[in-house]
Design a protein around this motif. Structure first.
Motif, short mmCIF file in Angstrom:
data_model
loop_
_atom_site.label_atom_id
_atom_site.label_comp_id
_atom_site.label_asym_id
_atom_site.label_seq_id
_atom_site.Cartn_x
_atom_site.Cartn_y
_atom_site.Cartn_z
N GLU A 40 0.91 -0.97 0.32
CA GLU A 40 0.00 0.13 -0.78
C GLU A 40 0.91 1.28 -0.27
O GLU A 40 0.49 2.00 -0.51
CB GLU A 40 -0.79 -0.26 1.44
N ALA A 41 1.91 1.30 0.86
CA ALA A 41 2.74 2.36 0.76
C ALA A 41 3.55 2.85 -0.71
O ALA A 41 4.57 3.90 -0.72
CB ALA A 41 3.68 2.37 1.90
N LEU A 42 4.10 1.41 -1.73
CA LEU A 42 4.43 2.00 -2.51
C LEU A 42 4.15 2.84 -3.37
O LEU A 42 3.20 3.30 -4.00
CB LEU A 42 4.65 0.39 -2.93
N PRO A 43 5.30 3.51 -3.91
CA PRO A 43 4.94 5.12 -4.57
C PRO A 43 4.23 4.99 -5.86
O PRO A 43 4.27 4.39 -6.65
CB PRO A 43 5.61 4.92 -5.31
N GLU A 44 3.25 5.89 -6.05
CA GLU A 44 1.40 6.00 -6.70
C GLU A 44 2.16 5.79 -8.32
O GLU A 44 2.16 5.35 -9.88
CB GLU A 44 0.89 6.63 -6.87
N THR A 45 4.13 6.74 -8.48
CA THR A 45 4.33 7.43 -9.39
C THR A 45 4.80 5.93 -10.20
O THR A 45 5.58 5.99 -11.76
CB THR A 45 5.79 7.71 -9.70
N SER A 46 5.14 4.65 -9.50
CA SER A 46 5.99 3.16 -9.91
C SER A 46 4.83 2.67 -10.05
O SER A 46 4.91 1.62 -11.35
CB SER A 46 7.16 2.89 -9.69
N PHE A 47 3.92 1.87 -9.37
CA PHE A 47 2.91 1.35 -8.80
C PHE A 47 1.37 2.16 -8.66
O PHE A 47 1.42 2.08 -7.82
CB PHE A 47 3.10 0.45 -7.63
N SER A 48 0.57 1.46 -10.21
CA SER A 48 -0.83 1.97 -10.08
C SER A 48 -1.69 1.63 -8.88
O SER A 48 -1.03 0.65 -8.19
CB SER A 48 -0.93 2.17 -10.86
N ALA A 49 -2.94 2.15 -8.36
CA ALA A 49 -3.98 1.66 -7.25
C ALA A 49 -3.97 0.19 -7.85
O ALA A 49 -4.23 -0.56 -7.13
CB ALA A 49 -5.05 2.52 -7.52
N GLU A 50 -4.36 -0.04 -9.46
CA GLU A 50 -4.82 -0.95 -9.18
C GLU A 50 -3.50 -2.65 -9.45
O GLU A 50 -4.20 -3.36 -8.29
CB GLU A 50 -5.36 -1.19 -11.05
N THR A 51 -2.76 -1.93 -9.91
CA THR A 51 -0.83 -3.09 -9.15
C THR A 51 -1.15 -3.01 -7.79
O THR A 51 -0.51 -4.51 -7.40
CB THR A 51 0.37 -2.09 -9.78
N ARG A 52 -1.00 -2.01 -7.20
CA ARG A 52 -0.87 -2.62 -5.40
C ARG A 52 -2.39 -3.27 -5.21
O ARG A 52 -2.20 -4.32 -4.25
CB ARG A 52 -0.75 -0.61 -5.12
N SER A 53 -3.33 -3.17 -5.57
CA SER A 53 -4.30 -3.67 -5.12
C SER A 53 -4.56 -5.55 -5.71
O SER A 53 -4.93 -6.45 -4.21
CB SER A 53 -6.00 -3.32 -6.54
N ALA A 54 -4.07 -5.67 -7.51
CA ALA A 54 -4.12 -7.13 -7.54
C ALA A 54 -2.27 -7.43 -6.86
O ALA A 54 -2.14 -8.99 -6.88
CB ALA A 54 -3.41 -6.69 -8.87
N MET A 55 -1.35 -7.05 -6.76
CA MET A 55 -0.51 -7.40 -4.97
C MET A 55 -0.96 -8.12 -4.36
O MET A 55 -0.15 -8.85 -3.61
CB MET A 55 0.55 -6.82 -4.84
N ILE A 56 -1.58 -6.84 -3.70
CA ILE A 56 -2.62 -7.56 -2.54
C ILE A 56 -3.45 -8.74 -2.54
O ILE A 56 -3.69 -9.59 -1.34
CB ILE A 56 -3.36 -6.52 -1.74
N ALA A 57 -4.41 -9.15 -3.85
CA ALA A 57 -4.97 -10.07 -4.02
C ALA A 57 -4.52 -11.23 -3.72
O ALA A 57 -4.73 -12.92 -3.30
CB ALA A 57 -5.89 -9.63 -4.58
N PHE A 58 -3.13 -10.96 -4.57
CA PHE A 58 -2.45 -12.26 -4.60
C PHE A 58 -1.68 -12.74 -3.02
O PHE A 58 -1.99 -14.00 -3.18
CB PHE A 58 -1.10 -12.22 -5.61
N LEU A 59 -1.54 -11.93 -2.41
CA LEU A 59 -0.71 -12.00 -0.88
C LEU A 59 -2.04 -12.54 -0.16
O LEU A 59 -1.69 -13.47 0.31
CB LEU A 59 -0.33 -10.59 -0.35
N ALA A 60 -3.74 -12.62 -0.32
CA ALA A 60 -4.22 -12.78 0.54
C ALA A 60 -4.33 -14.37 -0.22
O ALA A 60 -5.03 -15.21 0.55
CB ALA A 60 -6.14 -12.25 0.22
#
Length: 299
Positions: free
Chosen positions: A222-242
């Motif tokens: 969630e804390a990754l920079p928006e400039t490199s990791f979009s909200a959609e990307t961070r959401s997908a990463m969290i879904a994978f972790l879950a």
């Protein structure tokens, strides 16, 4: 050893090779490997072929049914160890067997290993004028519905000689990369054990500590920079972790960097600051897209 085989032959396909070039290029490769490798070397049209490849260690055996390769400038590699400028390499049915010394058990394990065989294909080429190395395709097919596909482009690579290649690796940069993974047991087979042994204390409860790890990693994502990791990307990463410890479905990771990314961006940072600097500075011009399509396996 399989990884070493892929890497060593992947010195960037082309005119028909002579039997002598195939023999000599395989012999040069075998000398570079950490253990003894035997194979039957021949040709199949324009391809060099190694069949019945075996590498033996104490109580372990690696077997590959067939390896084929073809490359522009392969004759120079065979004679003078000058890296070829392109390469097409296939590996068919590679597998490893843990031996016991009991001929009956070892016979059974060799037969069982056939169902766990891995095959792959690699195509690479080097553009001398631009010093760019193109990984046109890397495919690895694992047992079941499990696979990896990868393409990439790198700059600052010099394949004019082996010494030039070694020197250029320190300044080489990656401008783009795409990795596609289908996993239905692949993560558990190759990554889960290392993750658990690293993250979970010997006397800890794996279920509890893995749950805590997923929570902590999700916060970091969630804390990754928006400039490199979009909200959609961070959401997908969290879904994978879950979905750990058993994610299932299709992953795609896309990396693009302008200016290109390499060690030259990382190392001075660590030497001067004793650690990684602000991620937004380190990832300047870098865009990473992560897509995760969770699904059941195909019927």
């Amino acid at each position: 050893v399989i990884a070493a085989l892929l890497t060593a032959l992947a010195l960037p396909a082309a005119a028909q090779q002579s039997p002598a070039v195939c023999e000599e290029s395989w012999a040069r490769l075998a000398l570079a490997l950490p253990i003894a490798v035997t194979a039957e070397i021949g040709t199949d049209g324009p391809l060099c072929v190694a069949e019945n490849v075996e590498a033996n260690e104490s109580f372990a055996q690696i077997m590959i049914d067939r390896v084929t390769w073809d490359g522009q400038g392969l004759d120079r590699f065979a004679q003078d160890a000058v890296p070829p400028r392109s390469l097409m390499l296939t590996v068919e049915r590679a597998r490893s067997v843990r031996l016991t010394g009991d001929p009956r058990t070892d016979y059974v394990r060799r037969a069982q290993a056939l169902n766990q065989a891995v095959s792959g294909r690699l195509e690479m080429r080097w553009d001398q004028l631009t010093s760019r190395l193109f990984l046109d395709t890397l495919t690895v097919d694992f047992p079941g519905e499990n696979a990896l596909r990868m393409t990439a482009q790198a700059g600052g690579v010099d394949l004019s000689s082996m010494s030039a290649l070694r020197t250029s690796l320190g300044s080489a940069v990656v401008s783009s990369m795409t990795v596609d993974v289908t996993t239905f047991g692949l993560f558990e087979a190759y990554l889960l054990e290392r993750l658990v042994l690293t993250a979970v204390a010997p006397d800890g409860d794996p279920q509890t500590e893995m749950s805590a790890l997923v929570t902590d990693l999700s916060r970091q994502v969630e804390a990754l920079p928006e400039t490199s990791f979009s909200a959609e990307t961070r959401s997908a990463m969290i879904a994978f972790l879950a979905d750990l410890p058993s994610p299932g479905g299709d992953l795609r990771i896309t990396f693009a960097a302008d200016p290109p990314f390499g060690w030259i961006r990382i190392v001075p940072n660590w030497l001067n600051a004793g650690g990684a600097r602000d991620p937004e500075t380190l990832l300047d011009g870098v865009r990473i897209r992560f897509e995760y399509n969770a699904r059941p396996p195909a019927q």
